[in-house]
Design a protein around this motif. Sequence first.
Motif, PDB file in Angstrom:
ATOM      1  N   ALA A 194       0.547  -1.378  -0.206  1.00  0.00           N
ATOM      2  CA  ALA A 194      -0.208   0.116   0.288  1.00  0.00           C
ATOM      3  C   ALA A 194       0.935   1.448  -0.237  1.00  0.00           C
ATOM      4  O   ALA A 194       0.580   2.082  -0.457  1.00  0.00           O
ATOM      5  CB  ALA A 194      -1.057   0.095   1.076  1.00  0.00           C
ATOM      6  N   ALA A 195       1.957   1.106   0.546  1.00  0.00           N
ATOM      7  CA  ALA A 195       2.458   2.776   0.299  1.00  0.00           C
ATOM      8  C   ALA A 195       3.785   2.449  -0.516  1.00  0.00           C
ATOM      9  O   ALA A 195       3.828   3.296  -1.330  1.00  0.00           O
ATOM     10  CB  ALA A 195       3.900   2.574   1.462  1.00  0.00           C
ATOM     11  N   ALA A 196       4.019   1.543  -1.293  1.00  0.00           N
ATOM     12  CA  ALA A 196       4.633   1.526  -2.595  1.00  0.00           C
ATOM     13  C   ALA A 196       4.030   1.803  -3.846  1.00  0.00           C
ATOM     14  O   ALA A 196       4.319   2.462  -4.390  1.00  0.00           O
ATOM     15  CB  ALA A 196       5.180   0.034  -3.079  1.00  0.00           C
ATOM     16  N   SER A 197       2.519   1.547  -3.469  1.00  0.00           N
ATOM     17  CA  SER A 197       1.777   1.819  -4.745  1.00  0.00           C
ATOM     18  C   SER A 197       1.203   3.109  -4.430  1.00  0.00           C
ATOM     19  O   SER A 197       0.565   3.915  -5.467  1.00  0.00           O
ATOM     20  CB  SER A 197       0.995   0.971  -4.511  1.00  0.00           C
ATOM     21  OG  SER A 197      -0.277   0.781  -3.410  1.00  0.00           O
ATOM     22  N   GLY A 198       1.272   3.960  -3.418  1.00  0.00           N
ATOM     23  CA  GLY A 198       0.804   5.015  -2.994  1.00  0.00           C
ATOM     24  C   GLY A 198       1.528   6.392  -3.457  1.00  0.00           C
ATOM     25  O   GLY A 198       1.078   7.599  -3.543  1.00  0.00           O
ATOM     26  N   GLY A 199       2.768   5.933  -4.141  1.00  0.00           N
ATOM     27  CA  GLY A 199       3.892   7.317  -4.937  1.00  0.00           C
ATOM     28  C   GLY A 199       3.603   7.259  -6.508  1.00  0.00           C
ATOM     29  O   GLY A 199       2.672   6.480  -6.580  1.00  0.00           O
ATOM     30  N   GLN A 200       3.089   8.279  -6.925  1.00  0.00           N
ATOM     31  CA  GLN A 200       3.050   8.175  -8.360  1.00  0.00           C
ATOM     32  C   GLN A 200       4.335   7.666  -8.582  1.00  0.00           C
ATOM     33  O   GLN A 200       5.577   8.567  -8.594  1.00  0.00           O
ATOM     34  CB  GLN A 200       2.415   9.936  -8.582  1.00  0.00           C
ATOM     35  CG  GLN A 200       1.076   9.861  -7.955  1.00  0.00           C
ATOM     36  CD  GLN A 200       0.735  11.929  -8.759  1.00  0.00           C
ATOM     37  OE1 GLN A 200       1.100  12.171  -9.637  1.00  0.00           O
ATOM     38  NE2 GLN A 200      -0.553  11.425  -8.376  1.00  0.00           N
ATOM     39  N   ALA A 201       4.356   7.554 -10.384  1.00  0.00           N
ATOM     40  CA  ALA A 201       5.217   7.155 -11.180  1.00  0.00           C
ATOM     41  C   ALA A 201       6.194   8.298 -12.086  1.00  0.00           C
ATOM     42  O   ALA A 201       4.979   8.985 -11.952  1.00  0.00           O
ATOM     43  CB  ALA A 201       4.963   6.254 -11.517  1.00  0.00           C
TER      44      ALA A 201
END
Length: 112
Positions: free
Chosen positions: A11-18
């Motif tokens: 969840a923390a990894a997918s929270g940031g934008q690419a």
Amino acid sequence: MNSAALTLLSAAASGGQAPPAWAQFVPLVAMAAVFWFLILRPQMRRQKELRSKVDGIKKGDQVLTGGGFLAKVIKVDDHYAELELGPNVRVKALKSTIADVVPPGGVAPAND
């Protein structure tokens, strides 16, 4: 417990934008610009200067051939130059094989 930690990490990894896709090409464009200005552009300038020197060859000039011979120009044609390497030693060379035109007093020593 293990699955809860993995859920939190995902969840923390997918929270940031690419970053945008074009940002991946910025380093490549920067490297190409550096390559152009530090390597290609000076080399093209040297080739242009040499081409203008060779096109301006006239009778009596001293030239350096691609083979390392210093010679005096006897006759110049569109594509060929007749060169005198020594007394009674004449050769006909392509103008494109002339590596440099030596100035009339020779080359100044490196330590001057």
